[in-house]
Write a protein that holds these residues in place. Structure first.
Motif, mmCIF file in Angstrom:
data_model
loop_
_atom_site.group_PDB
_atom_site.id
_atom_site.type_symbol
_atom_site.label_atom_id
_atom_site.label_comp_id
_atom_site.label_asym_id
_atom_site.label_seq_id
_atom_site.Cartn_x
_atom_site.Cartn_y
_atom_site.Cartn_z
ATOM 1 N N ALA A 20 0.824 -1.208 0.000
ATOM 2 C CA ALA A 20 0.000 0.000 0.000
ATOM 3 C C ALA A 20 0.858 1.258 0.000
ATOM 4 O O ALA A 20 0.552 2.235 -0.700
ATOM 5 C CB ALA A 20 -0.926 0.004 1.222
ATOM 6 N N SER A 21 1.955 1.237 0.774
ATOM 7 C CA SER A 21 2.829 2.405 0.791
ATOM 8 C C SER A 21 3.506 2.620 -0.556
ATOM 9 O O SER A 21 3.705 3.750 -0.993
ATOM 10 C CB SER A 21 3.887 2.262 1.894
ATOM 11 N N GLN A 22 3.854 1.511 -1.234
ATOM 12 C CA GLN A 22 4.452 1.632 -2.555
ATOM 13 C C GLN A 22 3.433 2.117 -3.581
ATOM 14 O O GLN A 22 3.751 2.932 -4.454
ATOM 15 C CB GLN A 22 5.016 0.274 -3.005
ATOM 16 N N ALA A 23 2.212 1.624 -3.487
ATOM 17 C CA ALA A 23 1.195 1.979 -4.470
ATOM 18 C C ALA A 23 0.756 3.425 -4.340
ATOM 19 O O ALA A 23 0.315 4.031 -5.317
ATOM 20 C CB ALA A 23 -0.017 1.053 -4.317
ATOM 21 N N LEU A 24 0.865 4.012 -3.137
ATOM 22 C CA LEU A 24 0.415 5.388 -2.935
ATOM 23 C C LEU A 24 1.502 6.407 -3.231
ATOM 24 O O LEU A 24 1.267 7.603 -3.101
ATOM 25 C CB LEU A 24 -0.091 5.569 -1.494
ATOM 26 N N ARG A 25 2.687 5.955 -3.601
ATOM 27 C CA ARG A 25 3.695 6.904 -4.054
ATOM 28 C C ARG A 25 3.329 7.394 -5.448
ATOM 29 O O ARG A 25 2.553 6.771 -6.174
ATOM 30 C CB ARG A 25 5.080 6.260 -4.071
ATOM 31 N N SER A 80 5.210 7.453 -8.092
ATOM 32 C CA SER A 80 5.643 6.495 -9.097
ATOM 33 C C SER A 80 4.735 5.276 -9.125
ATOM 34 O O SER A 80 4.459 4.710 -10.192
ATOM 35 C CB SER A 80 7.087 6.065 -8.827
ATOM 36 N N GLY A 81 4.248 4.842 -7.953
ATOM 37 C CA GLY A 81 3.362 3.689 -7.914
ATOM 38 C C GLY A 81 2.054 3.941 -8.641
ATOM 39 O O GLY A 81 1.574 3.101 -9.412
ATOM 40 N N VAL A 90 -1.448 3.251 -13.456
ATOM 41 C CA VAL A 90 -2.276 3.725 -14.566
ATOM 42 C C VAL A 90 -1.549 3.534 -15.896
ATOM 43 O O VAL A 90 -2.156 3.159 -16.908
ATOM 44 C CB VAL A 90 -2.655 5.203 -14.351
ATOM 45 N N GLY A 91 -0.234 3.796 -15.905
ATOM 46 C CA GLY A 91 0.519 3.677 -17.147
ATOM 47 C C GLY A 91 0.569 2.256 -17.662
ATOM 48 O O GLY A 91 0.413 2.022 -18.872
ATOM 49 N N ASP A 92 0.780 1.275 -16.778
ATOM 50 C CA ASP A 92 0.823 -0.127 -17.213
ATOM 51 C C ASP A 92 -0.531 -0.576 -17.762
ATOM 52 O O ASP A 92 -0.610 -1.302 -18.766
ATOM 53 C CB ASP A 92 1.241 -1.025 -16.048
ATOM 54 N N GLY A 99 14.002 0.731 -12.721
ATOM 55 C CA GLY A 99 12.973 0.655 -11.703
ATOM 56 C C GLY A 99 11.899 1.681 -11.946
ATOM 57 O O GLY A 99 11.923 2.421 -12.935
ATOM 58 N N PRO A 100 10.937 1.790 -11.013
ATOM 59 C CA PRO A 100 9.817 2.707 -11.217
ATOM 60 C C PRO A 100 10.166 4.175 -11.025
ATOM 61 O O PRO A 100 9.477 5.049 -11.547
ATOM 62 C CB PRO A 100 8.797 2.247 -10.165
ATOM 63 N N GLU A 101 11.229 4.478 -10.264
ATOM 64 C CA GLU A 101 11.563 5.873 -10.015
ATOM 65 C C GLU A 101 13.051 6.007 -9.728
ATOM 66 O O GLU A 101 13.738 5.029 -9.451
ATOM 67 C CB GLU A 101 10.761 6.428 -8.830
ATOM 68 N N ARG A 102 13.512 7.267 -9.780
ATOM 69 C CA ARG A 102 14.925 7.537 -9.563
ATOM 70 C C ARG A 102 15.288 7.353 -8.091
ATOM 71 O O ARG A 102 14.459 7.501 -7.194
ATOM 72 C CB ARG A 102 15.259 8.973 -9.980
#
Length: 434
Positions: A156-161, A163-164, A169-171, A258-261
């Protein structure tokens, strides 16, 4: 049309997966109870499950804990959705509710509760009867629930960033495009090695890439820079030499995306985050220039380290001294622009910020060698021009351009002691012991 609405309701419902988990848990409880009854409740010894009184207390605690945990998780999920709606976009709610991992975790909590309640009914403390297999399975489900809780919090913490949510939405959008508009990907010549999946470059294994290029007797040129986003199918390497000898899959695998810098391998991203905090602090409705001044303290500290240090050329050589890998690297001018360009534009109308910027730039000029003065002079000239455009009274302009290292709104013109910075660095000399 009916099939469409059924599929849509199935995908977008938060309750479907937990409901199926509850039904599955009830069926599993019925099966284990039937097995225990067939074995005369002697399948698992009491030394493993505990006495009937102990099992009653444990199952009661598990049931109470699971229903409380499920309530808390649902509440946190709703609060997180509300925060995401306000912080990012109200249109990301559906994507969050459709997350199957969150639904599975909630379903496991409810399933453990139902299983504990059903198993509790089979325990008879008067006769000392304990359905051993049912109790053992309930213990295992409880352990699984604890693991799921940790994974749920992490996910949940990763998804609410940012980048998450962007990747979520992008995928989904990318999958829809592939489904509705099938076709070939961009094709490049043999000298280009492409990246099959999208992502931000987080780490480059220089030594292994040099070894790979040496075996192929070529030079690999990494086209994107560290921290740059590489779309799917976009160029990653250019091969200078015979491209047929290069192991393309191995070269791609030696660049982690990865998903973000991150700034573990990229210090420029640390400056980027500092600048973001500084800009946000002086933007409406926050209007907090003191926070911006604190950020400038850290920007100045980092740039002081870079001002007198050499920068890598981006060329990596093998044991024979031959260049095998080239990577674009940020130079001194790039770091200065990164630290001050946007902050100078955003803070031109905030006197506290402009004073602190002048002080930081003057300090860096006193430290930097002659060949690194031009980027600092450019920032000072543009800062003066921006302040002149922001104010009409010459006295306000002079006050806004007065160097102020403290950020308190006062400069050397109003302090009792002149703390002007030295014009050059004086290195300490060891004293004669005599």
């Amino acid at each position: 049309m009916r099939r469409f609405w059924i599929a849509y309701a199935t995908r977008s419902s938060l309750w479907l997966v937990p409901a199926l988990c509850i039904l599955g848990g009830a069926c599993l409880a019925a099966i284990t109870i039937a097995i225990d009854r067939a074995a005369g409740d002697e399948l698992i010894p009491h030394s493993v499950t505990g006495s009937a009184t102990d099992v009653q207390a444990i199952l009661s605690t598990i049931a109470t804990s699971m229903i409380s945990l499920s309530t808390i998780v649902l509440t946190v999920t709703l609060v997180a959705v509300q925060l995401a709606m306000g912080q990012f976009s109200p249109r990301v709610v559906r994507a969050l509710l459709e997350d199957r991992l969150n639904q599975a975790a909630i379903g496991l909590f409810f399933t453990t509760f139902i299983f504990a309640i059903v198993g509790l009914r089979e325990v008879d403390d008067q006769a000392g009867t304990v359905p051993g297999l049912t109790v053992l399975v309930c213990y295992l489900m409880t352990l699984a629930s604890l693991a799921a809780l940790v994974l749920f919090v992490h996910h949940a913490s990763q998804a609410l960033r940012v980048s998450g949510l962007v990747d979520l939405v992008g995928d989904e959008t990318r999958a829809q495009i592939d489904r509705r508009y099938p076709g070939p990907h961009p094709v490049y010549d043999d000298t280009i090695i492409t990246r099959p999946d999208p992502g931000v470059i987080m780490f480059v294994d220089h030594d292994e890439l040099v070894a790979l290029a040496r075996r192929a007797d070529c030079v690999l040129e990494l086209l994107p820079t560290m921290g740059e986003f590489v779309p799917s199918g976009a160029p990653l390497f250019r091969v200078r030499g015979d491209p047929q000898r290069v192991d393309r899959a191995a070269a791609v695998a030696l660049v982690a995306v990865g998903p973000e810098r991150t700034h573990h391998e990229e210090p420029a991203y640390g400056l980027r985050k500092l600048v973001d905090m500084a800009e946000r602090a002086i933007a409406q409705p926050f209007n907090d220039p003191t926070t911006t001044v604190q950020v400038i303290h850290r920007l100045q500290d980092c740039l002081r380290l870079l001002a007198v240090r050499p920068f890598p050329s981006g060329e990596h050589v093998d044991a024979d001294g031959r260049v095998r890998l080239t990577i674009r690297a940020l130079d001194w001018d790039g770091y200065v622009r990164l630290a001050f360009d946007e902050l100078r534009l955003a803070g031109a109308r905030v006197p506290t910020v402009t004073r602190r910027l002048v002080a930081a730039l003057q300090d860096l000029k006193a430290l930097a060698p002659p060949e690194r003065q031009e980027p600092l002079d450019r920032q000072l000239d543009l800062l003066r021009e921006g302040v002149r455009n922001a104010y009409d009274d010459p006295r306000d302009i002079a006050a806004a351009l007065t160097a102020d290292p403290t950020g308190l709104g006062s400069g050397p013109d109003v302090t009792s002691v002149d703390h002007a910075l030295p014009s050059k660095i004086i290195r300490p000399v060891a004293r004669d012991p005599a």
